[in-house]
Design a protein around this motif. Structure first.
Motif, mmCIF file in Angstrom:
data_model
loop_
_atom_site.group_PDB
_atom_site.id
_atom_site.type_symbol
_atom_site.label_atom_id
_atom_site.label_comp_id
_atom_site.label_asym_id
_atom_site.label_seq_id
_atom_site.Cartn_x
_atom_site.Cartn_y
_atom_site.Cartn_z
ATOM 1 N N PHE A 419 0.842 -1.197 0.000
ATOM 2 C CA PHE A 419 0.000 0.000 0.000
ATOM 3 C C PHE A 419 0.873 1.241 0.000
ATOM 4 C CE2 PHE A 419 0.284 -1.598 4.388
ATOM 5 C CZ PHE A 419 0.796 -0.514 5.087
ATOM 6 N N ASP A 420 0.310 2.317 -0.534
ATOM 7 C CA ASP A 420 0.936 3.631 -0.539
ATOM 8 C C ASP A 420 0.217 4.524 0.460
ATOM 9 O OD1 ASP A 420 2.515 2.693 -2.588
ATOM 10 O OD2 ASP A 420 1.500 3.843 -4.169
ATOM 11 N N GLY A 421 0.788 5.707 0.691
ATOM 12 C CA GLY A 421 0.160 6.662 1.590
ATOM 13 C C GLY A 421 0.283 8.078 1.072
ATOM 14 N N ALA A 422 -0.699 8.926 1.410
ATOM 15 C CA ALA A 422 -0.658 10.329 0.991
ATOM 16 C C ALA A 422 -1.477 11.166 1.960
ATOM 17 C CB ALA A 422 -1.211 10.486 -0.425
ATOM 18 N N LEU A 423 -1.080 12.413 2.125
ATOM 19 C CA LEU A 423 -1.921 13.386 2.802
ATOM 20 C C LEU A 423 -2.982 13.869 1.818
ATOM 21 C CD1 LEU A 423 0.794 15.463 4.713
ATOM 22 C CD2 LEU A 423 -0.469 13.434 5.481
ATOM 23 N N ASP A 424 -4.130 14.287 2.331
ATOM 24 C CA ASP A 424 -5.240 14.579 1.419
ATOM 25 C C ASP A 424 -4.932 15.732 0.474
ATOM 26 O OD1 ASP A 424 -5.357 16.378 3.582
ATOM 27 O OD2 ASP A 424 -7.506 16.661 3.372
ATOM 28 N N GLU A 425 -4.089 16.692 0.890
ATOM 29 C CA GLU A 425 -3.782 17.788 -0.030
ATOM 30 C C GLU A 425 -2.947 17.322 -1.217
ATOM 31 O OE1 GLU A 425 -0.680 18.274 3.360
ATOM 32 O OE2 GLU A 425 -2.812 17.775 3.181
ATOM 33 N N ALA A 426 -2.319 16.139 -1.096
ATOM 34 C CA ALA A 426 -1.542 15.588 -2.216
ATOM 35 C C ALA A 426 -2.442 15.074 -3.337
ATOM 36 C CB ALA A 426 -0.635 14.458 -1.727
ATOM 37 N N LEU A 427 -3.766 15.032 -3.126
ATOM 38 C CA LEU A 427 -4.690 14.569 -4.162
ATOM 39 C C LEU A 427 -5.056 15.672 -5.145
ATOM 40 C CD1 LEU A 427 -7.190 12.453 -2.017
ATOM 41 C CD2 LEU A 427 -5.003 11.761 -3.007
ATOM 42 N N ASP A 428 -4.625 16.905 -4.869
ATOM 43 C CA ASP A 428 -4.981 18.033 -5.734
ATOM 44 C C ASP A 428 -4.177 17.948 -7.034
ATOM 45 O OD1 ASP A 428 -5.492 20.436 -6.963
ATOM 46 O OD2 ASP A 428 -5.277 21.640 -5.147
ATOM 47 N N LEU A 429 -4.831 17.538 -8.097
ATOM 48 C CA LEU A 429 -4.148 17.295 -9.367
ATOM 49 C C LEU A 429 -3.621 18.574 -10.006
ATOM 50 C CD1 LEU A 429 -6.518 14.609 -10.905
ATOM 51 C CD2 LEU A 429 -4.342 14.250 -9.748
ATOM 52 N N ALA A 430 -4.027 19.725 -9.501
ATOM 53 C CA ALA A 430 -3.557 20.988 -10.062
ATOM 54 C C ALA A 430 -2.176 21.367 -9.537
ATOM 55 C CB ALA A 430 -4.548 22.100 -9.741
ATOM 56 N N LEU A 431 -1.670 20.621 -8.557
ATOM 57 C CA LEU A 431 -0.388 20.956 -7.945
ATOM 58 C C LEU A 431 0.654 19.900 -8.268
ATOM 59 C CD1 LEU A 431 -1.691 22.219 -4.497
ATOM 60 C CD2 LEU A 431 -0.845 23.603 -6.388
ATOM 61 N N PRO A 432 1.941 20.268 -8.229
ATOM 62 C CA PRO A 432 3.012 19.308 -8.553
ATOM 63 C C PRO A 432 3.014 18.117 -7.598
ATOM 64 C CG PRO A 432 3.856 21.565 -8.481
ATOM 65 C CD PRO A 432 2.463 21.614 -7.950
ATOM 66 N N GLY A 433 3.363 16.948 -8.116
ATOM 67 C CA GLY A 433 3.503 15.751 -7.292
ATOM 68 C C GLY A 433 2.196 15.150 -6.838
ATOM 69 N N ALA A 434 1.084 15.512 -7.482
ATOM 70 C CA ALA A 434 -0.221 15.021 -7.050
ATOM 71 C C ALA A 434 -0.337 13.509 -7.232
ATOM 72 C CB ALA A 434 -1.328 15.720 -7.835
ATOM 73 N N VAL A 435 -1.170 12.904 -6.372
ATOM 74 C CA VAL A 435 -1.433 11.464 -6.415
ATOM 75 C C VAL A 435 -2.766 11.233 -7.116
ATOM 76 C CG1 VAL A 435 -1.798 9.395 -5.031
ATOM 77 C CG2 VAL A 435 -0.131 11.112 -4.284
ATOM 78 N N ALA A 436 -2.758 10.427 -8.164
ATOM 79 C CA ALA A 436 -3.976 10.118 -8.917
ATOM 80 C C ALA A 436 -4.657 8.885 -8.331
ATOM 81 C CB ALA A 436 -3.635 9.881 -10.385
#
Length: 619
Positions: A419-436
C-alpha cells in the motif's frame, strides 16, 4: 514494548575544568541521537533531551569527544516522574513544589512560588529567563480585554505598566530591554502573520513583578500571552483570547514568534526555522523503488526525511533521518527498506536557522520488486487542530494505525498487498507531485475528527472519490462528524447526495452517545469499543447512519443504530478507524471489509508479508 516514548534527562556536576564537547548518545529503537554537551555549565538541573521510543531497551552513552577537560557521568532520568501525593506529572506542579525536589539550595527553596522561579533560574545559570503567563482582566463574567504585552523589571523606579521606551534609565539585569524588544516584536509579527492580523499589541512595558525583580545577572522578561477571562470576541478579532489560548495553531504561532525573538537576541541575524512541509506522499514505483515526495517549503535549503518501521513501538520509533538537498523527494530501495515491510514517513524542512516542525505522517508497505505497484492507498485527511481538538487529540501520525491494521489484517485473512500513503492535499491534481486515485484499487480515506471548518471530505475530494468509484474503484471512508459536516450544517444537499449515492447511507444524528459497538454479518464476532480518550483520541461525536437500499449494517451501536454502512464497493464508518480499539479489532475490520468490497485483491500474493510476524514484533 508498545509503550509511548519516554523523555530522557541528564544531570552532572558542572565545573570550570570540565570538557566543553562531551558526546552524548541516546540509543533508541529508531536509531541513535547524538548531542554535544558543554559540562562547564547547566549541570545543576535535569537537562531534558527529548522523548525517545525505547521499545524493549535502549541506552544513554557519554564520551569525552575531541575537546579536553574532565568528563563526568552522573545521572540519567527516564520519564518525567509523578508527584507522590497528587499523582500528577511533575511538569504540572507549581514551582514551590517542584524546585525543592530539583536539588536547589535552601536559599532558593525557602522562597515563595513567585520569587522561587527567578532564584532557581539564577541558580541554574541560563542565558535568559522567559516567563510565560496568561493575563486576566478581573472583570466578573469575562471581558473584551485582548492581546499580548511583555514586561521587564521597572527598577522600582517607574510605575507598573509604564512604557518600556519611557523607562530610559532602567535595564536591570542588563540585556533585558533588548530581550524584550526582540521577543515582543517577533511574537506580534508571528501572531499577526499566522493567526490574526487584528491581534492586539498591548505594549512593551515595565513593572515591579517578582518574577523579573529578583533576577541578578540573567536578562529576563515576562510575557502576558492573552486574556484567559476574555470570553467575548472583540471587534475586528477572529476569536476570543480564551479560545485562542486553547488552540494548538495559536500556540504554535506564538511559539514560533518566541523562537524567532530568542534567536535574534542570542544570535543576531538568525530567526525561526521553516514551516511544516505539506503534500507528503509515499508511493511504490514500478521499478521496485519507493518515492517519498512533498511540496517545497519557502526558504528551505534542505529537508530531513525520517522513517519508522510500523512494527516498532506503536509504529512511532522514527530514525534520525536522511537529509535531502536540492530536491523535494527521496527515492528508497532495498536494502534501505526491507521488501514486504511497512513504514511510516515524515519530513521536516531545514535552513540556516535549524530544523522546522515535522510534517504529518504517511504510511506505505514497500513492495521492493519491479512490476505492479501498490493497489491500496491510505489517505490521511485528518487536519483539524483547534480549541476542541488539541495536540493530545491529533498527533499528526494517526495514519500509522491504518498502516499497522493493514499489515495485521493478513493474520485475519486479509489480502497480502502493498500500500501507498498520501496526505489529502496531495490529491490536488492541479499541484506538482499530485497522487492520482485511478492508480489504485482501494482508497482508505481517513477523515479523523475533521468537522465543519476542516471539511472532512472537501467538494473537490467528493468529486474525485465519485469519479474513482465510477471507474471501478473501492472506497473506505471513516471519520467522526462526517455526516454532521456534510449534511446537518452544510447548507445544501451536496453532502447528503454524495453519501447517499456513493455510500448508500443517510445521516441520522451527530452523536451516538456511546463508545460501545458490536459487529454482525461480515464483522460478526467484533464486540468492542471506540476510543474514550485512553488511546489515540476520544471519539466525542460518533455519527449515526441509516443504511439505504442495497447496503447493510456490519457494525451497530447498543441501540441498534448503524455505526457503519457497507455497500458493494464502499464502507462508511461513523468514527475514524484509527480510533477503533484495539490493533487487532482494526485489523479484523479491514480484513473483512476488503474481502467484501475488493475480492480481487486476494487473487495473488506480493511476496513475503509481515502478517503474524508483525504482530509478534509487538510482543
Amino acid at each position: 514494548p508498545g509503550e509511548r516514548a519516554r523523555r530522557v534527562a541528564v544531570r552532572f556536576p558542572e565545573g570550570a575544568n570540565r570538557t566543553t564537547g562531551a558526546v552524548l548518545s541516546v540509543v533508541h529503537e529508531g536509531g541513535v541521537r547524538t548531542l554535544s554537551l558543554d559540562q562547564r555549565r547547566m549541570g545543576r538541573f535535569w537537562m531534558d533531551l527529548g522523548a525517545f521510543p525505547f521499545g524493549s531497551g535502549g541506552s544513554v552513552e557519554l564520551a569525552a569527544g575531541p575537546s579536553t577537560g574532565v568528563l563526568v557521568a552522573d545521572a540519567v532520568k527516564l520519564g518525567g516522574g509523578t508527584h507522590t501525593a497528587s499523582r500528577h506529572p511533575w511538569w504540572q506542579m507549581s514551582a514551590s513544589i517542584y524546585v525543592p525536589e530539583a536539588g536547589a539550595p535552601g536559599s532558593v527553596t525557602a522562597l515563595n512560588d513567585v520569587t522561587i522561579r527567578p532564584a532557581y533560574a539564577e541558580f541554574v545559570g541560563p542565558d535568559v529567563l522567559l516567563s510565560l503567563h496568561a493575563n486576566a482582566s478581573g472583570v466578573s463574567g469575562g471581558s473584551s480585554a485582548h492581546g499580548t504585552s511583555t514586561y521587564r523589571y521597572s527598577c522600582s523606579t517607574y510605575g507598573d505598566h509604564t512604557s518600556s521606551d519611557g523607562a530610559t534609565t532602567c535595564d536591570d539585569p542588563p540585556g533585558s530591554r533588548d530581550l524584550l524588544d526582540e521577543v515582543h516584536a517577533a511574537v506580534l509579527a508571528s501572531l499577526r502573520a499566522q493567526w490574526d492580523p487584528g491581534w492586539a499589541d498591548r505594549g512593551r512595558l515595565v513593572a515591579n513583578f517578582g518574577e523579573v525583580r529578583e533576577l541578578i545577572d540573567t536578562p529576563g522578561i515576562l510575557v502576558e500571552t492573552g486574556f484567559f477571562d476574555n470570553l467575548v470576541t472583540p471587534s475586528g478579532v477572529t476569536m476570543s483570547d480564551n479560545r485562542a489560548l486553547h488552540d494548538p495553531r495559536w500556540r504554535e504561532a506564538f511559539a514560533r514568534g518566541v523562537a524567532a525573538g530568542l534567536a535574534s537576541y542570542l544570535a543576531p541575524g538568525t530567526t525561526v526555522p521553516p514551516e511544516r512541509p505539506e503534500g507528503l506522499a509515499a508511493r511504490n514505483l514500478d521499478d521496485g523503488t519507493l518515492r517519498v515526495s512533498w511540496r517545497a517549503v519557502p526558504g528551505a535549503l534542505g529537508y530531513r526525511v525520517t522513517r519508522a518501521r510500523l512494527d516498532s513501538t506503536r509504529g512511532r520509533a522514527f530514525d534520525e533521518g536522511t537529509v535531502v538537498e536540492g530536491a523535494t523527494e527521496l527515492v528508497l530501495q532495498s536494502p534501505a527498506l526491507e521488501p514486504g515491510r511497512g513504514y511510516a514517513f515524515r519530513v521536516a524542512a531545514l535552513d540556516d536557522n535549524g530544523e522546522g516542525l515535522a510534517s504529518q505522517v504517511v504510511v506505505a508497505r514497500f513492495r521492493g520488486e519491479p512490476g505492479a505497484t501498490a493497489p491500496v492507498l491510505v489517505v490521511w485527511a485528518y487536519d483539524r487542530r483547534d480549541a476542541w481538538v488539541q495536540d493530545v487529540d491529533n498527533d499528526l501520525a494517526g495514519a500509522i494505525e491504518h498502516g499497522r491494521a493493514l499489515l495485521r489484517s493478513l493474520a485475519h485473512g486479509g489480502p497480502d498487498v502493498s500500500f501507498d500513503g498520501a496526505l489529502d492535499e496531495a490529491l490536488d491534481l492541479a499541484l506538482p507531485g499530485a497522487v492520482a486515485l485511478d492508480d489504485y484499487v482501494v482508497v482508505d480515506f481517513a477523515a479523523g475528527k475533521d468537522s465543519t471548518s476542516d471539511e472532512p471530505v472537501a467538494a473537490a475530494q467528493q468529486l474525485a472519490l465519485g469519479a474513482f468509484l465510477d471507474g471501478g474503484g473501492r472506497v473506505i471512508l471513516s471519520g467522526e462528524e462526517v455526516g454532521y459536516a456534510l449534511v446537518e450544517t452544510a447548507g445544501d444537499l451536496t453532502g447528503a447526495t454524495f453519501l447517499s449515492e456513493r455510500f448508500h447511507a443517510s445521516y441520522l444524528s451527530d452523536d451516538a452517545d456511546t463508545f460501545t459497538i458490536a459487529g454482525s454479518g461480515i464483522l460478526d464476532g467484533l464486540d468492542g469499543s471506540i476510543d474514550d480518550g485512553a488511546g489515540l483520541y476520544e471519539v466525542v461525536y460518533p455519527d449515526v447512519w441509516q443504511a439505504e437500499a442495497g447496503a447493510s449494517v456490519p457494525l451497530a451501536y447498543p441501540d441498534g443504530s448503524a455505526a457503519a454502512v457497507l455497500g458493494d464497493t464502499t464502507a462508511l464508518f461513523g468514527f475514524g478507524l484509527e480510533a477503533l480499539v484495539d490493533d487487532e479489532a482494526r485489523a479484523f475490520t479491514l480484513a473483512r471489509v476488503l474481502g467484501e468490497i475488493a475480492p480481487e485483491l486476494f487473487d495473488g500474493s506480493e511476496g513475503e508479508g509481515e502478517g503474524e510476524g508483525e504482530g509478534e514484533g509487538e510482543g
